[in-house]
Write a protein that holds these residues in place. Structure first.
Motif, PDB file in Angstrom:
ATOM      1  N   ALA A 133      37.188  32.915  29.231  1.00 59.03           N
ATOM      2  CA  ALA A 133      37.414  34.201  29.897  1.00 59.03           C
ATOM      3  C   ALA A 133      38.349  35.096  29.107  1.00 59.03           C
ATOM      4  O   ALA A 133      39.367  34.647  28.576  1.00 59.03           O
ATOM      5  CB  ALA A 133      37.992  33.955  31.284  1.00 59.03           C
ATOM      6  N   ALA A 134      37.990  36.379  29.047  1.00 59.71           N
ATOM      7  CA  ALA A 134      38.885  37.357  28.421  1.00 59.71           C
ATOM      8  C   ALA A 134      38.750  38.696  29.121  1.00 59.71           C
ATOM      9  O   ALA A 134      37.666  39.090  29.547  1.00 59.71           O
ATOM     10  CB  ALA A 134      38.577  37.498  26.932  1.00 59.71           C
ATOM     11  N   GLY A 135      39.880  39.376  29.244  1.00 58.68           N
ATOM     12  CA  GLY A 135      39.929  40.656  29.933  1.00 58.68           C
ATOM     13  C   GLY A 135      41.346  40.850  30.454  1.00 58.68           C
ATOM     14  O   GLY A 135      42.197  39.964  30.299  1.00 58.68           O
ATOM     15  N   PRO A 136      41.592  41.990  31.076  1.00 61.88           N
ATOM     16  CA  PRO A 136      42.931  42.259  31.616  1.00 61.88           C
ATOM     17  C   PRO A 136      43.399  41.106  32.509  1.00 61.88           C
ATOM     18  O   PRO A 136      42.644  40.625  33.360  1.00 61.88           O
ATOM     19  CB  PRO A 136      42.719  43.554  32.405  1.00 61.88           C
ATOM     20  CG  PRO A 136      41.569  44.227  31.703  1.00 61.88           C
ATOM     21  CD  PRO A 136      40.682  43.113  31.255  1.00 61.88           C
ATOM     22  N   GLU A 137      44.639  40.672  32.290  1.00 57.79           N
ATOM     23  CA  GLU A 137      45.134  39.464  32.949  1.00 57.79           C
ATOM     24  C   GLU A 137      44.995  39.521  34.469  1.00 57.79           C
ATOM     25  O   GLU A 137      44.588  38.546  35.103  1.00 57.79           O
ATOM     26  CB  GLU A 137      46.604  39.247  32.566  1.00 57.79           C
ATOM     27  CG  GLU A 137      47.060  37.838  32.874  1.00 57.79           C
ATOM     28  CD  GLU A 137      48.456  37.543  32.332  1.00 57.79           C
ATOM     29  OE1 GLU A 137      49.048  38.440  31.674  1.00 57.79           O
ATOM     30  OE2 GLU A 137      48.965  36.428  32.573  1.00 57.79           O
ATOM     31  N   ALA A 138      45.334  40.660  35.057  1.00 59.86           N
ATOM     32  CA  ALA A 138      45.286  40.780  36.524  1.00 59.86           C
ATOM     33  C   ALA A 138      43.861  40.579  37.034  1.00 59.86           C
ATOM     34  O   ALA A 138      43.647  39.968  38.089  1.00 59.86           O
ATOM     35  CB  ALA A 138      45.798  42.156  36.951  1.00 59.86           C
ATOM     36  N   LEU A 139      42.903  41.061  36.259  1.00 56.55           N
ATOM     37  CA  LEU A 139      41.507  40.914  36.680  1.00 56.55           C
ATOM     38  C   LEU A 139      41.064  39.453  36.597  1.00 56.55           C
ATOM     39  O   LEU A 139      40.350  38.953  37.462  1.00 56.55           O
ATOM     40  CB  LEU A 139      40.601  41.782  35.821  1.00 56.55           C
ATOM     41  CG  LEU A 139      40.777  43.295  35.948  1.00 56.55           C
ATOM     42  CD1 LEU A 139      39.793  44.016  35.015  1.00 56.55           C
ATOM     43  CD2 LEU A 139      40.556  43.744  37.396  1.00 56.55           C
ATOM     44  N   VAL A 140      41.486  38.791  35.518  1.00 56.97           N
ATOM     45  CA  VAL A 140      41.113  37.381  35.377  1.00 56.97           C
ATOM     46  C   VAL A 140      41.767  36.577  36.510  1.00 56.97           C
ATOM     47  O   VAL A 140      41.135  35.679  37.086  1.00 56.97           O
ATOM     48  CB  VAL A 140      41.505  36.836  33.987  1.00 56.97           C
ATOM     49  CG1 VAL A 140      41.113  35.369  33.857  1.00 56.97           C
ATOM     50  CG2 VAL A 140      40.837  37.651  32.885  1.00 56.97           C
ATOM     51  N   ASP A 141      43.011  36.924  36.849  1.00 56.75           N
ATOM     52  CA  ASP A 141      43.652  36.267  37.990  1.00 56.75           C
ATOM     53  C   ASP A 141      42.825  36.494  39.263  1.00 56.75           C
ATOM     54  O   ASP A 141      42.630  35.583  40.061  1.00 56.75           O
ATOM     55  CB  ASP A 141      45.064  36.860  38.219  1.00 56.75           C
ATOM     56  CG  ASP A 141      46.056  36.399  37.160  1.00 56.75           C
ATOM     57  OD1 ASP A 141      45.736  35.421  36.438  1.00 56.75           O
ATOM     58  OD2 ASP A 141      47.116  37.026  37.045  1.00 56.75           O
ATOM     59  N   ARG A 142      42.381  37.715  39.444  1.00 56.29           N
ATOM     60  CA  ARG A 142      41.637  38.112  40.637  1.00 56.29           C
ATOM     61  C   ARG A 142      40.406  37.234  40.841  1.00 56.29           C
ATOM     62  O   ARG A 142      40.067  36.863  41.955  1.00 56.29           O
ATOM     63  CB  ARG A 142      41.222  39.582  40.464  1.00 56.29           C
ATOM     64  CG  ARG A 142      40.390  40.196  41.568  1.00 56.29           C
ATOM     65  CD  ARG A 142      41.258  40.526  42.758  1.00 56.29           C
ATOM     66  NE  ARG A 142      40.509  41.298  43.754  1.00 56.29           N
ATOM     67  CZ  ARG A 142      39.857  40.736  44.779  1.00 56.29           C
ATOM     68  NH1 ARG A 142      39.878  39.435  44.944  1.00 56.29           N
ATOM     69  NH2 ARG A 142      39.211  41.507  45.651  1.00 56.29           N
ATOM     70  N   VAL A 143      39.720  36.906  39.733  1.00 57.64           N
ATOM     71  CA  VAL A 143      38.465  36.162  39.859  1.00 57.64           C
ATOM     72  C   VAL A 143      38.634  34.665  39.607  1.00 57.64           C
ATOM     73  O   VAL A 143      37.652  33.904  39.647  1.00 57.64           O
ATOM     74  CB  VAL A 143      37.382  36.734  38.907  1.00 57.64           C
ATOM     75  CG1 VAL A 143      37.063  38.173  39.286  1.00 57.64           C
ATOM     76  CG2 VAL A 143      37.822  36.641  37.447  1.00 57.64           C
ATOM     77  N   ALA A 144      39.876  34.241  39.396  1.00 54.63           N
ATOM     78  CA  ALA A 144      40.129  32.821  39.101  1.00 54.63           C
ATOM     79  C   ALA A 144      39.540  31.886  40.154  1.00 54.63           C
ATOM     80  O   ALA A 144      38.981  30.834  39.814  1.00 54.63           O
ATOM     81  CB  ALA A 144      41.629  32.578  38.921  1.00 54.63           C
ATOM     82  N   PRO A 145      39.623  32.242  41.455  1.00 54.50           N
ATOM     83  CA  PRO A 145      39.043  31.325  42.462  1.00 54.50           C
ATOM     84  C   PRO A 145      37.540  31.125  42.260  1.00 54.50           C
ATOM     85  O   PRO A 145      37.025  30.038  42.546  1.00 54.50           O
ATOM     86  CB  PRO A 145      39.323  32.055  43.780  1.00 54.50           C
ATOM     87  CG  PRO A 145      40.445  32.973  43.500  1.00 54.50           C
ATOM     88  CD  PRO A 145      40.312  33.383  42.074  1.00 54.50           C
ATOM     89  N   LEU A 146      36.874  32.149  41.781  1.00 52.92           N
ATOM     90  CA  LEU A 146      35.439  31.998  41.535  1.00 52.92           C
ATOM     91  C   LEU A 146      35.215  31.056  40.352  1.00 52.92           C
ATOM     92  O   LEU A 146      34.312  30.215  40.371  1.00 52.92           O
ATOM     93  CB  LEU A 146      34.801  33.365  41.257  1.00 52.92           C
ATOM     94  CG  LEU A 146      35.034  34.421  42.360  1.00 52.92           C
ATOM     95  CD1 LEU A 146      34.367  35.745  41.970  1.00 52.92           C
ATOM     96  CD2 LEU A 146      34.494  33.931  43.698  1.00 52.92           C
ATOM     97  N   PHE A 147      36.031  31.217  39.323  1.00 53.07           N
ATOM     98  CA  PHE A 147      35.904  30.336  38.156  1.00 53.07           C
ATOM     99  C   PHE A 147      36.150  28.886  38.583  1.00 53.07           C
ATOM    100  O   PHE A 147      35.509  27.958  38.076  1.00 53.07           O
ATOM    101  CB  PHE A 147      36.899  30.739  37.061  1.00 53.07           C
ATOM    102  CG  PHE A 147      36.571  32.050  36.398  1.00 53.07           C
ATOM    103  CD1 PHE A 147      35.309  32.638  36.546  1.00 53.07           C
ATOM    104  CD2 PHE A 147      37.507  32.697  35.597  1.00 53.07           C
ATOM    105  CE1 PHE A 147      34.999  33.851  35.927  1.00 53.07           C
ATOM    106  CE2 PHE A 147      37.208  33.893  34.968  1.00 53.07           C
ATOM    107  CZ  PHE A 147      35.962  34.478  35.143  1.00 53.07           C
ATOM    108  N   GLU A 148      37.089  28.710  39.500  1.00 59.50           N
ATOM    109  CA  GLU A 148      37.363  27.340  39.960  1.00 59.50           C
ATOM    110  C   GLU A 148      36.153  26.722  40.646  1.00 59.50           C
ATOM    111  O   GLU A 148      35.917  25.521  40.560  1.00 59.50           O
ATOM    112  CB  GLU A 148      38.566  27.324  40.909  1.00 59.50           C
ATOM    113  CG  GLU A 148      39.867  27.112  40.159  1.00 59.50           C
ATOM    114  CD  GLU A 148      41.069  27.641  40.939  1.00 59.50           C
ATOM    115  OE1 GLU A 148      41.115  27.414  42.168  1.00 59.50           O
ATOM    116  OE2 GLU A 148      41.935  28.292  40.308  1.00 59.50           O
ATOM    117  N   ALA A 149      35.400  27.563  41.325  1.00 62.53           N
ATOM    118  CA  ALA A 149      34.200  27.051  42.002  1.00 62.53           C
ATOM    119  C   ALA A 149      33.097  26.701  41.001  1.00 62.53           C
ATOM    120  O   ALA A 149      32.332  25.761  41.201  1.00 62.53           O
ATOM    121  CB  ALA A 149      33.680  28.095  42.996  1.00 62.53           C
TER     122      ALA A 149
END
Lengths: 294, 294, 294, 294
Positions: A133-149
């Protein structure tokens, strides 16, 4: 989270399924209706249009290639009407496309994250993908739960989306480099009287553990390339992405060029539908192994 | 067992030491006297000549290259006077030399086994080498206890000695193919804004576990190639062995040819003393990465 | 004949000038106004738009590349309004573009001929170009008088326009293959103590007469690449056209791939503005000739 | 002049014949007796041994390769007994061998000149060879009359004999580079619908005049490689000489490596006896041109 998901190929279907299973509300779109039906049975919601999907908080997409992504999503009017906070492009596309896409999304107030994955459909179905994953940190944080799934681990590769795409195409380039190395070594071994399977046992038992050498190497040692786990014509697509990135960045990639030539040799012989391990066919053919008397 | 050992370079010294430690009577010979003295201190016996060493039941040799082996051991008169049952050549030599050596030994009633090893000096010092052995089965059985002292595992590769040499040079070729693949990918990554160390973390954590990518890749990511674990000029020697075997067996090896060119690029820049990972220097140089600073 | 001419770069200007000199009525268009002014002084007529040019009986175009041609001319509306009988595309474009262009023209009742040329601007100015023409025979006959004004010889390459483009990119690929061959040989010679100029004298005096070896080779022997007769970045453009055609036709072109890598090496070192002969720079650099003590 | 001549293969026979015809007293030696008989009929004198030939003022040799030259002539005892002033080695041997040979000759008071030739047997029979000569100036002057009998022009390449060998192997490397370039271009052309013969006509009529493209290219366009003017396995021998010289001088020669791979592909398919133009077979095979018939 209200999630939109665009592109339900073999990979996308498995990933969207994981999101549903994790309890997210997932609205899906696909060019052909069958996969949509499947997902709806699993609990997803069907979208009437891509525009509708872009009304979710977060949108993930998993389309076939640069062209599909450009045609379906890089549309000024479409993005102007979108209310999504962030769009996560999980497909293997070119770094150049990531740059263009990020700019266009930004112009319309939508965040853009690149998050291609490593892993085949069976890995995706088990929720075990590795996510780059790469992109603005806040955005990656925002979608982290989806990545976990979806995945077992997320590698964070900085703020520039294209870095994730570079990592992904580099990884694929390295995979087929390893395949080519074993293909040549196996041809040499067999011509010299050593079974490729014996060579494979040596190298996987010592210097090269892990799935790549064992998996692709096993196919080469058996000279069997069906069913295809990762089709050879798609391997060429990815090698071409590496070469294009090399051109864009003025980096000579002679090994990628060699892969290109050998994969074209495969295609010229009607082997595009075989697994990428069929680079072993080109090495055998050039050494005329099948034509040598026992 | 009464064992003779010829060639006490860094590797040979460690291997002979393991034999002594395992309780064998080991008579050693080396061109220069210092390593002989060391081994004698560990319990070995010094030989006055190679001919004397060839009076032991079993003789192991670990010489630098084809030329050293040919000059010191492939001598009709010397072998005619030898009483050894079997000679185990553990060096990385060409398959062609193995064929010639086996014939010459047979003519003089001496068994010949090829048993090159995988592992660096520290691995040898710990008795953990992987041994690639080929030759008549009874002979390999005969020397198995010695292999147990030296290595952790013996791969048996059939009755033809040269098969072991083919496996060894294939393995080394594959190592430097992997190095080249990462060298190119790392250059592409850095030119595109992704740190090579980030790329390395991704690939070693996912598709490429094991020592080769982590070790050589780590050097490339740090752009540091000293001290050399495996010198670049020796890497070229081994790639040339692969190319010669390719010529002898009429097998095109384009990836080996590419390695050869890039290693020559290193040599032309005075980098032969660096670790073989310095293929990364050639990739950086071609992409002018060091010259891109603003 | 009433002739329209689109694209007055260095080549186009010279070619249009020949047409005027031969007594044709030539209406010209160019993106920037200066060359138009020059041609008008020579007797041409300025067009207000491309659409206007397409009102002539015959239209010739000489645009920079696929992109320029596609943007300016492959427009449904534009072609629907055109009354020209035939459009002759004399630029070096991809065979794939020729196929697309021919189809689109046919749909609008306009004939399409591909007629790229061999020769640099000074040759064009003297009316001595070689013309590689392909397309329907009657159409090529129709424009033959124009070719006579522009060139010294027309090679007729059949009815399929793309054949002419294939010939042109093959020729350019072969030119830079010859340059690479001499670049490598010259580096080897110099490293071994033989002056590149002596080698050049031998080969041009015996096996390789003609302008390519003498011209490019002379630059390499002198290690001087300015002023550029044919810029290196344009050489890369043409090599990429060959590689694309190879991909489209599933033909491995390893020598073209090698050229690509070496030209990228040049670009990475800021040498894109030099003459294509500067492949010699890459060969020198890889052999570190400049860094070797005399 | 009293001239000795060693090695009466197809080339040597023709060259010795020219010397006889020019009025020199020529004493000849050959491994097999038949060519000696022929030359004697033309007026030469048979020698009983190589040692006897080395009793002439000037000795020319034309042996098959490094090995033949080393075995027959690089013998301390033989040279110690020789009274010849100068030995002219006209064979295509490695620069490294020239260095060794020159040293050994000097030690025994014999001058050494390297003078390989460009031209096939029919050219030799007409006395029209091009001679690439290097060695001490006085010695080259001394043998100039012989060169005049054998060739049409002598290129003087300085005082170091190996320079002539470098020039010769560079020339041969460049010939097969040109062949490869046309082989690839012809495969691309044919796959795309353009006859290779049409492409050949274009390039030989414009940018590539001279015998190499017309001759080898003609064979490729016709896909006929017999009878062999210059056998493919000898082409590989010469390419390997270039690669060895590259290694010795630390010069990467990627194009030579590519030729090597493709020539090995030919050999693997039993094509070593064909003309070197059969590189065109490898290009066709890789593109599967013969398999594309409907």
């Amino acid at each position: 989270m209200n999630v939109g998901f665009i592109g339900l190929g073999t990979m996308g279907r498995a990933m969207a399924g994981q999101l549903v299973a994790a309890g997210h509300r997932v609205q899906v779109w696909n060019r052909s209706p069958e996969p949509v039906k499947q997902l709806v049975e699993q609990g997803a919601v069907a979208a009437g249009s891509i525009a509708e999907v872009l009304g979710n908080e977060v949108v993930l997409s998993m389309l076939a290639d640069d062209k599909a992504f450009t045609t379906l999503l890089l549309d000024e009017q479409l993005l102007a009407g979108a209310t999504a906070e962030v769009h996560v492009n999980m497909a293997t596309v070119s770094p150049a496309l990531a740059v263009r896409a990020a700019e266009l999304h930004q112009r319309h107030g939508i965040g853009y994250v690149a998050a291609p994955v490593l892993g085949r459909p069976d890995v995706a179905a088990a929720g075990n993908l590795n996510i780059l994953a790469a992109g603005p940190e806040a955005l990656v944080d925002r979608v982290a739960p989806l990545f976990e799934a979806i995945g077992r681990h997320t590698y964070r590769l900085g703020e520039q989306p294209q870095s994730a795409n570079l990592a992904k195409i580099s990884a694929n380039f390295m995979i087929f480099s390893a395949v080519e190395a074993f293909a040549e070594a196996a041809a040499l071994a067999e011509a010299g009287g050593l079974a490729a399977s014996d060579l494979l046992e040596v190298i996987t038992g010592t210097i090269f553990p892990g799935p790549v050498y064992a998996g692709y190497g096993g196919q080469i040692a058996a000279d069997r390339y069906e069913p295809a786990g990762f089709r050879l014509d798609l391997a060429l697509k990815d090698v071409n992405l590496a070469l294009e990135a090399g051109t864009d960045n003025r980096v000579p990639l002679p090994l990628a060029g060699l892969l290109r030539d050998n994969l074209l040799d495969n295609l010229a012989h009607g082997e595009g539908h075989l697994d990428g391990a069929a680079l072993g066919r080109t090495a055998r053919r050039r050494a005329n192994l099948d034509g040598r008397q026992a």
